[in-house]
Structure formats: C-alpha cells, structure tokens
Design a protein around this motif. Structure first.
Motif, mmCIF file in Angstrom:
data_model
loop_
_atom_site.group_PDB
_atom_site.id
_atom_site.type_symbol
_atom_site.label_atom_id
_atom_site.label_comp_id
_atom_site.label_asym_id
_atom_site.label_seq_id
_atom_site.Cartn_x
_atom_site.Cartn_y
_atom_site.Cartn_z
ATOM 1 N N VAL A 48 103.344 -18.011 -37.465
ATOM 2 C CA VAL A 48 102.087 -18.020 -36.632
ATOM 3 C C VAL A 48 101.965 -16.880 -35.780
ATOM 4 C CG1 VAL A 48 100.472 -19.517 -34.818
ATOM 5 C CG2 VAL A 48 101.839 -20.650 -36.567
ATOM 6 N N THR A 49 100.936 -16.142 -35.614
ATOM 7 C CA THR A 49 100.882 -14.998 -34.773
ATOM 8 C C THR A 49 99.427 -15.165 -33.817
ATOM 9 O OG1 THR A 49 101.829 -13.469 -36.306
ATOM 10 C CG2 THR A 49 100.550 -12.505 -34.714
ATOM 11 N N LEU A 50 99.912 -15.261 -32.416
ATOM 12 C CA LEU A 50 98.974 -15.488 -31.615
ATOM 13 C C LEU A 50 98.426 -13.867 -31.246
ATOM 14 C CD1 LEU A 50 100.714 -17.876 -29.154
ATOM 15 C CD2 LEU A 50 99.277 -18.438 -30.908
ATOM 16 N N LEU A 51 97.110 -13.987 -30.646
ATOM 17 C CA LEU A 51 96.353 -12.792 -30.184
ATOM 18 C C LEU A 51 97.080 -12.088 -29.212
ATOM 19 C CD1 LEU A 51 92.740 -13.592 -31.268
ATOM 20 C CD2 LEU A 51 94.643 -13.223 -32.662
ATOM 21 N N ASP A 52 98.046 -12.408 -28.622
ATOM 22 C CA ASP A 52 98.853 -11.453 -27.740
ATOM 23 C C ASP A 52 99.902 -10.909 -28.285
ATOM 24 O OD1 ASP A 52 100.485 -13.605 -27.926
ATOM 25 O OD2 ASP A 52 100.850 -14.113 -25.765
ATOM 26 N N GLY A 53 100.166 -11.310 -29.571
ATOM 27 C CA GLY A 53 101.191 -10.783 -30.201
ATOM 28 C C GLY A 53 102.482 -11.344 -30.349
ATOM 29 N N THR A 54 102.373 -13.001 -29.709
ATOM 30 C CA THR A 54 103.684 -13.533 -30.083
ATOM 31 C C THR A 54 103.580 -14.188 -31.347
ATOM 32 O OG1 THR A 54 103.047 -14.379 -27.831
ATOM 33 C CG2 THR A 54 104.421 -15.690 -28.891
ATOM 34 N N CYS A 55 104.818 -14.225 -32.180
ATOM 35 C CA CYS A 55 104.882 -14.575 -33.253
ATOM 36 C C CYS A 55 106.036 -15.686 -33.348
ATOM 37 C CB CYS A 55 105.469 -13.291 -34.413
ATOM 38 S SG CYS A 55 104.503 -11.997 -34.345
ATOM 39 N N PHE A 56 105.608 -16.799 -33.996
ATOM 40 C CA PHE A 56 106.466 -17.858 -34.227
ATOM 41 C C PHE A 56 106.990 -17.866 -35.840
ATOM 42 C CE2 PHE A 56 103.877 -19.519 -30.767
ATOM 43 C CZ PHE A 56 104.913 -19.426 -29.858
ATOM 44 N N ASN A 57 108.092 -18.130 -36.200
ATOM 45 C CA ASN A 57 108.661 -18.085 -37.697
ATOM 46 C C ASN A 57 109.532 -19.215 -37.811
ATOM 47 O OD1 ASN A 57 107.184 -15.577 -38.587
ATOM 48 N ND2 ASN A 57 108.533 -14.542 -37.173
ATOM 49 N N GLY A 203 104.885 -6.944 -52.727
ATOM 50 C CA GLY A 203 105.843 -7.965 -52.113
ATOM 51 C C GLY A 203 105.583 -8.136 -50.560
ATOM 52 N N ILE A 204 105.411 -9.254 -50.151
ATOM 53 C CA ILE A 204 104.712 -9.312 -48.713
ATOM 54 C C ILE A 204 105.511 -10.560 -47.942
ATOM 55 C CG2 ILE A 204 102.887 -11.100 -48.988
ATOM 56 C CD1 ILE A 204 102.096 -7.643 -47.067
ATOM 57 N N THR A 205 105.684 -10.486 -46.882
ATOM 58 C CA THR A 205 106.483 -11.711 -46.280
ATOM 59 C C THR A 205 105.584 -12.704 -45.344
ATOM 60 O OG1 THR A 205 106.603 -10.682 -44.101
ATOM 61 C CG2 THR A 205 108.506 -10.275 -45.891
ATOM 62 N N CYS A 206 105.876 -13.666 -45.170
ATOM 63 C CA CYS A 206 105.038 -14.872 -44.375
ATOM 64 C C CYS A 206 104.673 -14.255 -43.215
ATOM 65 C CB CYS A 206 105.765 -16.131 -44.328
ATOM 66 S SG CYS A 206 104.988 -17.506 -44.148
ATOM 67 N N SER A 207 105.805 -13.678 -42.369
ATOM 68 C CA SER A 207 105.406 -12.964 -41.178
ATOM 69 C C SER A 207 104.372 -12.092 -41.113
ATOM 70 C CB SER A 207 106.589 -12.593 -40.486
ATOM 71 O OG SER A 207 107.390 -11.799 -41.112
ATOM 72 N N GLN A 208 104.539 -11.219 -42.032
ATOM 73 C CA GLN A 208 103.333 -9.926 -42.438
ATOM 74 C C GLN A 208 102.152 -10.560 -42.519
ATOM 75 O OE1 GLN A 208 105.166 -7.917 -45.620
ATOM 76 N NE2 GLN A 208 105.203 -5.982 -44.465
ATOM 77 N N LEU A 209 101.918 -11.679 -43.281
ATOM 78 C CA LEU A 209 100.641 -12.347 -43.527
ATOM 79 C C LEU A 209 100.019 -12.823 -42.339
ATOM 80 C CD1 LEU A 209 100.565 -14.160 -47.070
ATOM 81 C CD2 LEU A 209 99.527 -11.734 -46.642
ATOM 82 N N ALA A 210 101.053 -13.574 -41.645
ATOM 83 C CA ALA A 210 100.184 -14.226 -40.277
ATOM 84 C C ALA A 210 99.723 -13.107 -39.342
ATOM 85 C CB ALA A 210 101.477 -14.897 -39.521
ATOM 86 N N ILE A 211 100.572 -11.721 -39.636
ATOM 87 C CA ILE A 211 100.201 -10.747 -38.591
ATOM 88 C C ILE A 211 98.554 -10.192 -39.093
ATOM 89 C CG2 ILE A 211 100.473 -8.515 -37.643
ATOM 90 C CD1 ILE A 211 103.490 -9.024 -37.641
ATOM 91 N N MET A 212 98.458 -10.269 -40.291
ATOM 92 C CA MET A 212 97.185 -9.866 -40.980
ATOM 93 C C MET A 212 96.177 -10.837 -40.644
ATOM 94 S SD MET A 212 95.916 -9.259 -45.081
ATOM 95 C CE MET A 212 97.429 -8.527 -45.352
ATOM 96 N N GLY A 213 96.532 -12.042 -40.653
ATOM 97 C CA GLY A 213 95.554 -12.883 -40.329
ATOM 98 C C GLY A 213 95.316 -13.103 -38.785
#
Ligand code: GLN
Length: 322
Positions: A48-57, A203-213
C-alpha cells in the motif's frame, strides 16, 4: 460523512488482511503462457502506498513477476499524454467490453472499435499510437521510461517470459490483423504487437505497482519521487477506464464487492486506485477462470472492507498521522 483514518489503522488492516488471506487455496497459474505456468504458486505480496509517500509492504513484495495486462494502464496513460484523453477516446474508446481480455468477438461486436486500451485489442492499438511512429526502439524507450516515472524505478524485461509469449500469442496476432483490417492500428502491425507482447513481459514488483497506483490516485504526482508524471486531467480518465473494465467481464462484480477501481494481469498482479487516498497492489500467481488472481482479489477486498472504504461510499476520508 467526514471520516478520519489513522495511518496505523491502514497498516494494521493491511497486515491483518495479508495474514487472513495467506493460506487461501484455489485457482491455478495461467497455463496458456508456458513461463507463467511454472512460477511458484505460493508467492504472495501486498503493498500500500499513501499519498505522502508512506509505503507498507507485506510478503513477497520485491519479487519481479510478469506485469502482463497491468501494463495496459501505463501505456494508455502514455497515449493520453501524447495524444490527449480525447484523442485516445476517438482512436480507441473508453467503453467496457463485458467480455474476456482477449476477445475477438468484442472487436467484431463493437463495429470495428477496440473499445478501451485496457483489453488486448485496445492495448495493441495504444502501442501503435505511441510516438515516435515507425521507430520500435524509441517507442519501447517511451513505454519503459513512462513506467519508470510512474513507479519511481525501472521495470526489467523477463526475457524468458517474452520468448514464451512471443512463441504462443496466436490469438493476439489475429486481433492485431483485425485491427489493421478496420484501420484501428496506427503503426506497423507486427511492431505494435511486438511492443505489446514485450510490455506484458516486463518484470515488476508489488511495491512498484502500489507506487504506480498511488501516482494515479494522486493526480499524476508520484508521492515517492515527488515528480509530476502526467497532467492531472488524465488521472480521472484512466481511473474511469480501470473502474469500467479492469476485471473484464467481472468488473461489475469486482467494483460492487471491493469498492475500488483495479486492474488485473495474468501474471497474478492486481493494482488498485483509491483517488485522493492511496494506491494498493497485491500479487499471487493462482488465477480464477477469468484470469484474475484469487488471493490478490481476496486481500484487497478484505482490506477495503476492514476500513469500510469504497469510491461510492460518499465519505470525505482523511488519512491522519497517529
Ligand atoms: N500478455 C497477455 C495476453 O495478451 C496478457 C493478458 C492478461 O494479463 N490478462 O494474453
């Protein structure tokens, strides 16, 4: 209603959903693309990537899997950047097909119109629209650089997947030539199909896709790199396409039960966009009969339900620090 959610609540909901869904059985890897059939079916990740840039993996969020149909989203954005959202609407369309992603019937039914860049026909047409015309190398550069901007880091071609898809994509050849027949492909046919096949094999990672989202949810401003990647007006256009056709013939069921516009791929990835709030991505290879990841769907639904969130809920949601 005004609704406040603490950042820690989001993190906890993600962790709990991940733990709940971890053991879920069912589905099987895509087998029409030989490479995908052999991927470890126990892999599972949630980001999950929040709009302040916080990422949870949680889980396998750094594993590089085939982006497949999720790649249709960034290339549709690129086509909108280069040709405006109106140009994409006129040349491809923004309508749901209600049919499987690789449907030839959909193309025939729509009277020579590919409907949307988020099914195979429209995605091949979108690749054909990418500038500069006639130059495969530079078109590929534009496609991958755009994905890099949206994710904040580069995707990597999985050569074996690309070879595997290229050797078996007969149905997509038929779609590409039908597009040609209807004057709905805007560059060399073989080149456009090859670009589509290659972008699916990234090839893409889950964390990359959450940032794209999250970048899409944030009006094109990448919350991690802090860069504006596309004009704000494109965000609601691409999100409306994702909402209407992201799960192909099951999009209505998906939106009804999850409340979040999301795009799937047969590599097992799902990318969700919660406008103004966050991007979310989940990955697990086993798919249901429509080609959508069983666990990725379950974990995103569980997360949305736990937080009682949904784009149609009518709540003014604010994410606040703890
Ligand atoms: N490359 C795959 C195909 O064209 C992508 C399909 C998907 O992810 N739904 O068949």
């Amino acid at each position: 209603m005004e609704k406040e959610i603490k950042i820690s609540e989001i993190k906890n909901a993600a962790r709990e959903s991940f733990e709940e869904v971890k053991g879920l059985q069912g589905g099987k890897n895509a087998d029409y693309i030989p490479y995908l059939a052999n991927i470890d079916s126990n892999l599972f990740g949630l980001s999950v990537t929040l709009l302040d840039g916080t990422c949870f993996n949680f889980g396998d969020t750094e594993y590089k899997f085939g982006i497949e149909s999720v790649s249709k989203v960034p290339t549709a954005i690129l086509a909108m950047i280069q040709h405006t959202p109106k140009g994409v609407l006129e040349k491809i369309g923004a309508d749901a097909t209600g049919l499987p992603f690789n449907s030839i019937f959909a193309l025939l039914l729509e009277n020579d119109h590919p409907s949307t860049p988020l099914v195979n026909a429209g995605a091949i047409a979108a690749c054909s629209m990418v500038a500069p015309q006639g130059d495969s190398r530079d078109k590929w550069k534009a496609i991958t650089e755009n994905i890099t901007e949206l994710c904040g880091s580069a995707p990597e071609l999985i050569d074996e997947l690309y070879e595997s898809e290229t050797a078996t994509n007969f149905n997509n050849h038929a779609i590409a030539w039908l597009l040609k027949n209807y004057n709905r492909i805007y560059d060399n046919v073989d080149m456009s199909l090859d670009l589509y096949t290659r972008q699916c094999s990234l090839g893409i990672t889950c964390s990359q896709l959450a940032i794209m989202g999250a970048t899409i949810a944030n009006g094109g401003f990448n919350p991690v790199t802090k860069k504006q990647t596309f004009e704000k007006e494109i965000a609601p256009k691409i999100t409306s396409m994702i909402a209407s056709v992201g799960f192909y013939q099951h999009t209505g069921d998906w939106l009804y039960t999850s409340g979040i516009p999301a795009k799937t791929g047969v590599g097992g990835g799902v990318m969700g966009i919660m406008p103004g709030l966050f991007g979310i991505a989940a990955f697990a290879p086993p798919l249901d009969e429509a080609g959508n990841s069983v666990k990725a769907q379950a974990v995103i639904k569980s997360f949305m339900n736990k937080l009682d969130l949904g784009i149609f809920n009518g709540d003014k949601v604010k994410i606040i620090p703890d």
